[in-house]
Structures are given as C-alpha cells and as structure tokens.
Scaffold this active site. Sequence first.
Site, PDB file in Angstrom:
ATOM      1  N   CYS A  50      11.452  11.238  46.948  1.00  0.00           N
ATOM      2  CA  CYS A  50      11.656  12.489  47.344  1.00  0.00           C
ATOM      3  C   CYS A  50      11.154  13.314  45.891  1.00  0.00           C
ATOM      4  CB  CYS A  50      13.313  12.425  47.196  1.00  0.00           C
ATOM      5  SG  CYS A  50      13.930  11.130  48.589  1.00  0.00           S
ATOM      6  N   ASP A  82      19.407   8.361  46.859  1.00  0.00           N
ATOM      7  CA  ASP A  82      20.465   7.982  47.569  1.00  0.00           C
ATOM      8  C   ASP A  82      19.949   6.599  48.691  1.00  0.00           C
ATOM      9  OD1 ASP A  82      21.560  10.178  46.749  1.00  0.00           O
ATOM     10  OD2 ASP A  82      22.283  10.831  48.656  1.00  0.00           O
ATOM     11  N   CYS A 123      15.453  15.296  46.087  1.00  0.00           N
ATOM     12  CA  CYS A 123      16.657  14.096  46.885  1.00  0.00           C
ATOM     13  C   CYS A 123      17.926  14.789  47.171  1.00  0.00           C
ATOM     14  CB  CYS A 123      16.740  13.010  45.960  1.00  0.00           C
ATOM     15  SG  CYS A 123      17.502  11.578  47.082  1.00  0.00           S
ATOM     16  N   ASP A 124      18.694  14.410  47.791  1.00  0.00           N
ATOM     17  CA  ASP A 124      19.772  14.928  48.629  1.00  0.00           C
ATOM     18  C   ASP A 124      20.771  15.669  47.690  1.00  0.00           C
ATOM     19  OD1 ASP A 124      19.062  13.482  50.671  1.00  0.00           O
ATOM     20  OD2 ASP A 124      20.738  12.348  50.989  1.00  0.00           O
ATOM     21  N   LYS A 125      21.386  15.152  46.612  1.00  0.00           N
ATOM     22  CA  LYS A 125      22.120  15.861  45.806  1.00  0.00           C
ATOM     23  C   LYS A 125      21.453  17.031  44.800  1.00  0.00           C
ATOM     24  CE  LYS A 125      25.029  13.370  47.674  1.00  0.00           C
ATOM     25  NZ  LYS A 125      23.841  12.927  48.517  1.00  0.00           N
ATOM     26  N   CYS A 195      13.441  12.585  52.904  1.00  0.00           N
ATOM     27  CA  CYS A 195      13.507  11.661  54.039  1.00  0.00           C
ATOM     28  C   CYS A 195      13.472  12.716  55.195  1.00  0.00           C
ATOM     29  CB  CYS A 195      15.089  11.013  54.152  1.00  0.00           C
ATOM     30  SG  CYS A 195      15.155   9.862  52.578  1.00  0.00           S
ATOM     31  N   GLU A 447      28.127   6.825  50.404  1.00  0.00           N
ATOM     32  CA  GLU A 447      27.460   7.152  51.829  1.00  0.00           C
ATOM     33  C   GLU A 447      27.549   5.595  52.453  1.00  0.00           C
ATOM     34  OE1 GLU A 447      23.983   9.212  52.096  1.00  0.00           O
ATOM     35  OE2 GLU A 447      24.558  10.941  51.096  1.00  0.00           O
ATOM     36  N   SER A 473      25.644   9.196  55.047  1.00  0.00           N
ATOM     37  CA  SER A 473      24.232   9.623  55.124  1.00  0.00           C
ATOM     38  C   SER A 473      23.610  10.525  56.410  1.00  0.00           C
ATOM     39  CB  SER A 473      23.320   8.618  55.112  1.00  0.00           C
ATOM     40  OG  SER A 473      21.902   8.972  55.284  1.00  0.00           O
TER      41      SER A 473
END
Length: 557
Positions: A50, A82, A123-125, A195, A447, A473
């Site tokens: 990511c 993650d 990435c996600d955060k 992702c 998650e 997730s």
Amino acid sequence: MSYNRRSKNITQGVARSPNRSMYYALGYQKEDFDKPMIGIANGHSTITPCNAGLQRLSDAAVAAVKDAGANPQIFGTPTISDGMSMGTEGMKYSLVSREVIADCIETCVQGQWMDGVVVVGGCDKNMPGGMIALARINVPGIYVYGGTIRPGHWKGHDLTIVSSFEAVGEFTAGRMSQEDFEGVEKNACPTTGSCGGMYTANTMSSSFEALGMSLLYSSTMANPDQEKADSAAESARVLVEAVKKDLKPRDIITKQSIENAVSVIMATGGSTNAVLHYLAIAHAAEIDWSIEDFERIRKRVPVICDLKPSGQYVATDLHAAGGIPQVMKLLLDAGLLHGGCMTITGRTLAEELKDVPSVPRADQKVIHPIDQALYKEGHLAILKGNLAEDGAVAKITGLKNPVITGPARVFDDEQSALAAILDDRIRAGDVVVLRYLGPQGGPGMPEMLAPTSAIIGKGLGESVGLITDGRFSGGTWGMVVGHVAPEAFVGGTIALVQEGDSITIDAHKLLLQLNVDDAELARRRAAWKQPAPRYTRGVLAKYAALARPANQGAVTG
C-alpha cells in the site's frame, strides 16, 4: 506579496539567525526565506505494498513545490499494514496508528511553522490520520492518495487480498485444492498500491474527492501508473496556490461537505470504517456530527456502484468507468450533493463537475444510473437495541437472510473464535460474539477480517451472524455487526452475553437484541467485574486510557 505567513516566525529577523544557519546547511539560499515552506508528509514504507510506491509520488510533489516557487520540507509518517497484521496482536495497533499519524503531522507542521502540507499516504489509517491532522491544525493542506493496486488473476478470476483471506476458510473446509490455494496466495497482490476493492483505503480516498480535499479522479488511479505521479505533482501545485489564497481545510471541511463525502461512501458501497473515521474527522474540525447523521444519509442515497467486497468490480474498473467524478455527477443531478461546497482548487464542487457527463457510459457496468440503482437505500446502517444502546454499524445490502435469531457463541479474543470456525465448531444459525475488543478493551478495536473471511470460506456467510465491539475490514461482507457501543470493557450489555443466549440481528428493523429478560440482565450486571487492562505500558496503554467510545469516533483528544 509574501506568502510565508507562518514560516516567517522561524526564518525572519535577527533573533532567527541561528535558525537560518541550519537552513543554510540544508542548501537554502537567502532568497528562500521569503518563500512559503511546504511540508511533504511522506508515508513511504516497504512494510506494505500500500505504501511501497509512495516515494515516487512524494518526489513528484517535491519537484512541483519547487517549480511553484516554494520550499518543500519532507518528513516521514508511520504506517502499519492492516492486511499483514490481521488476525494477530499487531492489528491492535491499526486504529492507534490513525492517532499517531495525526499527531505526527500536527507535530511536524506546527513545530516547524510550515505554511502548508501535502499529505501522501496509502494504507487504511493513513487517510483518516492525515485528514484528522489537517482538520485539527487548519493549515492549508491537500491529500494525495497513493493509489490502488491492480487486480490479481488466477484461472480466469480477478483477485484481491480478500480472496486470500477467504481462501483460508475454503481450503480448510476442503473446498479448494492446494494448487488453487497457493495460486491465490501468490497472485492476489500483483503490484504496489492499496487493496483494490471498495475497502477502507479506497473508501476514504474516494470520499476525499467529495470532501473537496483531493483532486478529482485521483482516488481510483493505480499506483504504478504515470497519471498517479502526475496527479501528485498537480496536487502540490494546487496546494501552493491554496497557500497563496490562504484557503484552509476548515474553509472546505464543513457539515455539508462531510454529507457529500458520506453520500459518495453510500453510493459506492464503502467500508464500515468510514463511520468511525468521519466521526473523528468531524470532531477534529469541530463540526457537530453523529452516527444518526449516517443513518439520515443512508435513507436517501442509493448504492449505484457494483464494487467489491459485495459486488463484482474493483477500483481500477471504477476509474475506467469514469471514477468518482462520474458518481458525484449523478448524485449532484439527483439533488443528493451540495454543489456549492468549496474545494481545494478554489472552485465549488459543482464547478469542478461541470464537464462530467450526466449519463454514465453505456459500455461499462460499474456505475449504474440513479433510476437503476443496485439498492434504493445505502448499505451502512446504524443498529440499536439492548445489545447496542449507543449504536452499532452493519452493512445491510445484499443479504439473502437479513434477519437471524440464533444461539450466541461467545469469545473474548479473536484467535479463539478463528480456531472454532476453522475447526467446524461454528454451525449455520449461530451468532458469534467477539468482545473485549473495543477502543479501550482491545485496545484499539482490531479488525475481524480473518474470522469473517473464514466464515465465508466455510460457506456460512449467509447463515452465521457475527457481532463485535471491535471493527471490520473494508473487505468484510455478510451478516456482521461491529462498533457495538457501549463496549464490553466498560460494562456494555455485550459483556453480559453467555454461551447459548438467543440473539437477534434484524437488518430490516435495524435491531441488535439480546433475548434475555431484564431481571436476568440486572443480575448479570451486578455480578460483572471490569477485567484488568491488557496493557499497562506503551502506546496501546496510552490509547486505552484516552480513547472515547466507538460512537464518538474512538478519538483520543
């Protein structure tokens, strides 16, 4: 006219001579001290695909800042993966990293008196962490998303990382061969980028276009493509102009622009994590926003994009179909967006969308017209009941069985639940309860992609419910309910559930109910004792001590 409104505090005057000495060591010249200082919050990392492609984007932003007559100042921001930490103790650091990233950006920008900042993340955060920081410090800023991964392929099937998680359940259930298991594992992630479905990273980045804090089309570009680097450079140029105009995040992030962002999340079938993150962003911007606002928007905005995890397509398909601007144009024409909201370009959202077609292309199947919506209402629902007096979050569209009443299978940690699923101890009709995983109890609301994917891989996705005070997730789908509040650690009703109790999840009535009489619940509550904290030192202990409930965004300050 000088635009170094903030940085002059650190570069101008006789008393700042030592400061300038240090800048000279970095290659600055005398004339540079009259230019604005622009931070580049670089999230590059080889921890995860990511973020592994972010250096190229940060370099493009640096060059563009210089070309625009400003001084780039690069600093790093942390990340965890993650996907890699999923199902382990490491996942407890995921949501915590959102706060760390926000604090990191605030610390560098404020400590160095930067005039503006380009936040580059993957990435996600990274996305909510960066946006929380921008809303909190209110210094001109723009978000540059690292871009999506391209889909993997195996035997004619498109793959994402969720394919690998679900393969674990399929393989242990004997529904997948060793060859296919390894084929999915090796081919699910073919490039750098986040992702690929409408999971959390793509959900948040897509919503930032609607929020007005990222450039149009930027959220659905693939990380390896040249257009992604070009977009990063253009973002930096736009940011320098915003510094000159003194256009700040809170001029852009308003209650109406958050409504726009959440409307796009509903229309695209985005992640449940967006509920938590927009509560936190609104809190940082000092905007009155609650979980009831999500439910209000859900009732009026349809799902018009056929995207994974519950649909067929991935972000690169959405990009080819017209991207988020095409989605927004349909919503705007239907009266579902506030077109007058300001964007980072200095133009309104309606002005930005002026040249986008009002009808999606006929040769694509990703974006549906409003009158041909996949679902007439949004998918992210707020459930309440005696199990979640302060609310819980669920994805409710596409469920074949939107109501389940079954016996509770209770677990106080994720690993025990995953083992029970993989060992075939969870059966159709069960309701898995995963607790003591909330903001304080987890801590960090880990998650639950590993157990939910295992349930789906076992063929139980439509017949087993799962509730938790942790999170899910963005790749999760099925009869799952998260963010249960109050959480178990503070004595929420979820802490009182016993093995075999009857639980009802009703997506129609938006109900999460423990079918135990009040007298029995009162007896259990009187006997309940708060467990000792799982961590007493370090960042997890700090987070647990400061974290607010999930229905308040699980923020720390």
